[in-house]
Design a protein around this motif. Sequence first.
Motif, PDB file in Angstrom:
ATOM      1  N   PRO A 190     -12.760  83.305   8.520  1.00 44.62           N
ATOM      2  CA  PRO A 190     -11.967  83.914   7.437  1.00 44.62           C
ATOM      3  C   PRO A 190     -12.806  84.755   6.479  1.00 44.62           C
ATOM      4  N   GLN A 191     -14.121  84.502   6.455  1.00 41.63           N
ATOM      5  CA  GLN A 191     -14.980  85.288   5.548  1.00 41.63           C
ATOM      6  C   GLN A 191     -16.113  85.949   6.331  1.00 41.63           C
ATOM      7  N   MET A 192     -15.768  86.545   7.455  1.00 41.35           N
ATOM      8  CA  MET A 192     -16.823  87.139   8.277  1.00 41.35           C
ATOM      9  C   MET A 192     -17.579  88.238   7.510  1.00 41.35           C
ATOM     10  N   ARG A 193     -16.848  89.026   6.775  1.00 42.35           N
ATOM     11  CA  ARG A 193     -17.505  90.125   6.052  1.00 42.35           C
ATOM     12  C   ARG A 193     -18.472  89.580   4.994  1.00 42.35           C
ATOM     13  N   GLU A 194     -18.024  88.580   4.247  1.00 42.87           N
ATOM     14  CA  GLU A 194     -18.891  88.001   3.215  1.00 42.87           C
ATOM     15  C   GLU A 194     -20.125  87.370   3.858  1.00 42.87           C
ATOM     16  N   TRP A 195     -19.911  86.728   4.998  1.00 47.43           N
ATOM     17  CA  TRP A 195     -21.027  86.108   5.717  1.00 47.43           C
ATOM     18  C   TRP A 195     -22.020  87.194   6.168  1.00 47.43           C
ATOM     19  N   ALA A 196     -21.481  88.261   6.734  1.00 52.49           N
ATOM     20  CA  ALA A 196     -22.341  89.361   7.189  1.00 52.49           C
ATOM     21  C   ALA A 196     -23.081  89.983   6.003  1.00 52.49           C
ATOM     22  N   ASN A 197     -22.390  90.106   4.866  1.00 51.12           N
ATOM     23  CA  ASN A 197     -23.053  90.670   3.683  1.00 51.12           C
ATOM     24  C   ASN A 197     -24.189  89.765   3.213  1.00 51.12           C
ATOM     25  N   ILE A 257     -13.760  97.686  11.599  1.00 48.66           N
ATOM     26  CA  ILE A 257     -14.580  97.040  12.625  1.00 48.66           C
ATOM     27  C   ILE A 257     -13.832  95.796  13.110  1.00 48.66           C
ATOM     28  N   TYR A 258     -13.605  95.746  14.409  1.00 49.31           N
ATOM     29  CA  TYR A 258     -12.899  94.593  14.971  1.00 49.31           C
ATOM     30  C   TYR A 258     -13.752  93.898  16.030  1.00 49.31           C
ATOM     31  N   PRO A 259     -14.280  92.706  15.738  1.00 50.42           N
ATOM     32  CA  PRO A 259     -14.896  91.920  16.821  1.00 50.42           C
ATOM     33  C   PRO A 259     -13.819  91.566  17.852  1.00 50.42           C
ATOM     34  N   THR A 260     -14.137  91.703  19.127  1.00 56.01           N
ATOM     35  CA  THR A 260     -13.135  91.475  20.180  1.00 56.01           C
ATOM     36  C   THR A 260     -12.802  89.989  20.294  1.00 56.01           C
ATOM     37  N   LEU A 261     -11.511  89.714  20.324  1.00 55.20           N
ATOM     38  CA  LEU A 261     -11.017  88.344  20.514  1.00 55.20           C
ATOM     39  C   LEU A 261     -10.254  88.283  21.827  1.00 55.20           C
ATOM     40  N   VAL A 262     -10.254  87.115  22.433  1.00 51.13           N
ATOM     41  CA  VAL A 262      -9.409  86.905  23.613  1.00 51.13           C
ATOM     42  C   VAL A 262      -8.061  86.398  23.097  1.00 51.13           C
ATOM     43  N   ILE A 263      -7.038  87.201  23.352  1.00 54.50           N
ATOM     44  CA  ILE A 263      -5.699  86.891  22.846  1.00 54.50           C
ATOM     45  C   ILE A 263      -4.824  86.467  24.024  1.00 54.50           C
ATOM     46  N   ARG A 264      -3.944  85.522  23.752  1.00 51.74           N
ATOM     47  CA  ARG A 264      -3.044  84.990  24.796  1.00 51.74           C
ATOM     48  C   ARG A 264      -2.256  86.122  25.459  1.00 51.74           C
ATOM     49  N   ASP A 265      -2.025  85.970  26.736  1.00 55.33           N
ATOM     50  CA  ASP A 265      -1.198  86.911  27.521  1.00 55.33           C
ATOM     51  C   ASP A 265      -1.790  88.320  27.566  1.00 55.33           C
ATOM     52  N   THR A 266      -3.082  88.378  27.764  1.00 48.96           N
ATOM     53  CA  THR A 266      -3.739  89.683  27.958  1.00 48.96           C
ATOM     54  C   THR A 266      -4.564  89.607  29.243  1.00 48.96           C
ATOM     55  N   GLU A 267      -4.927  90.783  29.723  1.00 53.01           N
ATOM     56  CA  GLU A 267      -5.806  90.857  30.881  1.00 53.01           C
ATOM     57  C   GLU A 267      -7.164  90.222  30.555  1.00 53.01           C
ATOM     58  N   LEU A 268      -7.568  90.354  29.290  1.00 55.49           N
ATOM     59  CA  LEU A 268      -8.865  89.778  28.893  1.00 55.49           C
ATOM     60  C   LEU A 268      -8.829  88.246  29.004  1.00 55.49           C
ATOM     61  N   GLU A 269      -7.672  87.658  28.751  1.00 52.11           N
ATOM     62  CA  GLU A 269      -7.554  86.201  28.900  1.00 52.11           C
ATOM     63  C   GLU A 269      -7.793  85.813  30.367  1.00 52.11           C
ATOM     64  N   VAL A 270      -7.233  86.622  31.277  1.00 52.92           N
ATOM     65  CA  VAL A 270      -7.415  86.348  32.713  1.00 52.92           C
ATOM     66  C   VAL A 270      -8.898  86.466  33.054  1.00 52.92           C
ATOM     67  N   MET A 271      -9.533  87.552  32.562  1.00 51.81           N
ATOM     68  CA  MET A 271     -10.961  87.757  32.839  1.00 51.81           C
ATOM     69  C   MET A 271     -11.790  86.603  32.272  1.00 51.81           C
ATOM     70  N   TYR A 272     -11.446  86.178  31.077  1.00 47.82           N
ATOM     71  CA  TYR A 272     -12.174  85.077  30.419  1.00 47.82           C
ATOM     72  C   TYR A 272     -12.040  83.788  31.229  1.00 47.82           C
ATOM     73  N   LYS A 273     -10.824  83.520  31.684  1.00 50.55           N
ATOM     74  CA  LYS A 273     -10.603  82.270  32.419  1.00 50.55           C
ATOM     75  C   LYS A 273     -11.259  82.283  33.795  1.00 50.55           C
ATOM     76  N   GLU A 318     -21.982  83.668  15.511  1.00 51.36           N
ATOM     77  CA  GLU A 318     -23.167  84.104  14.753  1.00 51.36           C
ATOM     78  C   GLU A 318     -23.672  85.464  15.222  1.00 51.36           C
ATOM     79  N   GLU A 319     -23.559  85.700  16.523  1.00 52.16           N
ATOM     80  CA  GLU A 319     -23.961  86.990  17.095  1.00 52.16           C
ATOM     81  C   GLU A 319     -23.067  88.103  16.514  1.00 52.16           C
ATOM     82  N   SER A 320     -21.800  87.816  16.472  1.00 51.52           N
ATOM     83  CA  SER A 320     -20.846  88.790  15.949  1.00 51.52           C
ATOM     84  C   SER A 320     -21.153  89.099  14.485  1.00 51.52           C
TER      85      SER A 320
END
Length: 343
Positions: free
Chosen positions: A256-263, A189-205, A215-217
């Motif tokens: 860093p502990q998203m899984r533990e937090w979700a658990n 399971i991968y929560p979507t991140l905005v990563i540098r030099d991607t089309e998503l970065e352009v959309m985000y900006k 918290e939603e994630s």
Amino acid sequence: MSKKNIIPIFIPFQGCPHLCVYCNQNRITGNEETLSLDGIRQRIEEQISYFKKDHPIEVAFYGGTFTMLPFSKQLEYFEGVQNYMEKGIIDSIRFSTRPDAIRKNELVELKKMGLKTVELGIQSIDSTVREASGRGGNIKIYEESIETIRQLELDLGLQQMIGLPEDTFEKTMDTARWIKKMKADFVRIYPTLVIRDTELEVMYKKGQYHPLFLEESVEWVAELLEFYSKHKISVIRVGLPPFEEESSFVAGPVHPQMREWANSLRVYYRTRSVLEGNEIGNHLIIKGTQKNINGLVGPNKIGKKKIEDAFNVRVQFVNTKNPEKFLIDTGKETLEVSMKDFR
Ligand code: SF4
């Protein structure tokens, strides 16, 4: 699933027909270049020296679309590992690829050379999400690919992303239900991140995309973990590993502990549903195994605080040996919280 030692070999963007809007493999892996065959052998030599040989060792080609490489190139990669397989040092090979790039005749040949596991990047079964993410694809073809992988008795891993453009919680759960229907052996399971030099970065900006809040994630991940746990599908990873360079990360839900937090949220929900409607004093004693208690307490004691705040009580823990349930002494009575399927 039995535990394996994995040697990851990154082949950034190799074979990819186009770029998905969220993806920048070089930023994710910190590897700017694909290893040469000599480089691959060197990586294998380095890594095998770290492993204790009590688990099988699998070489994994990640970060591209393996099965869209020319078949001669796929064979070259596999041949680079054969020497170690013949000596019994490496047990098997896996790769990740697109679910619409599976050709049976090629998989048959690769299986003879040690292919054991195929991971498919599904991301979402919703076509509007896939279109908005530059991913494309057709679910009917995905299902045919999975059928082929099953016929060849290969292990099947499916990858799911949450919070892509146009995604909703309902679409995320639809994807999970489809993954269950496909009988995946394991999920990432991968929560979507905005990563540098991607089309998503352009959309985000431009304000055309906003990632999930942290918290939603975590709440979405908690629901997915509960779902997969209930259906006995192993979740082998939540979230990307930390970036090599901080500047690669632009925005999005990282912890860093998203899984533990979700658990801890999962156990909190279970505990809350048992406590609600019961008369309780100002002090709760929760009895369970240390593992289950740790699961509830969570990072920064977040789960414990949630119970204390929700019910205006102080919580104390007592260790027991029963992993199946928590016993909660409310001061008035003893309540039971099932910890079945909690993993
Ligand atoms: S997500 Fe996969 S298919 Fe899309 S660009 Fe990245 S490596 Fe290629």
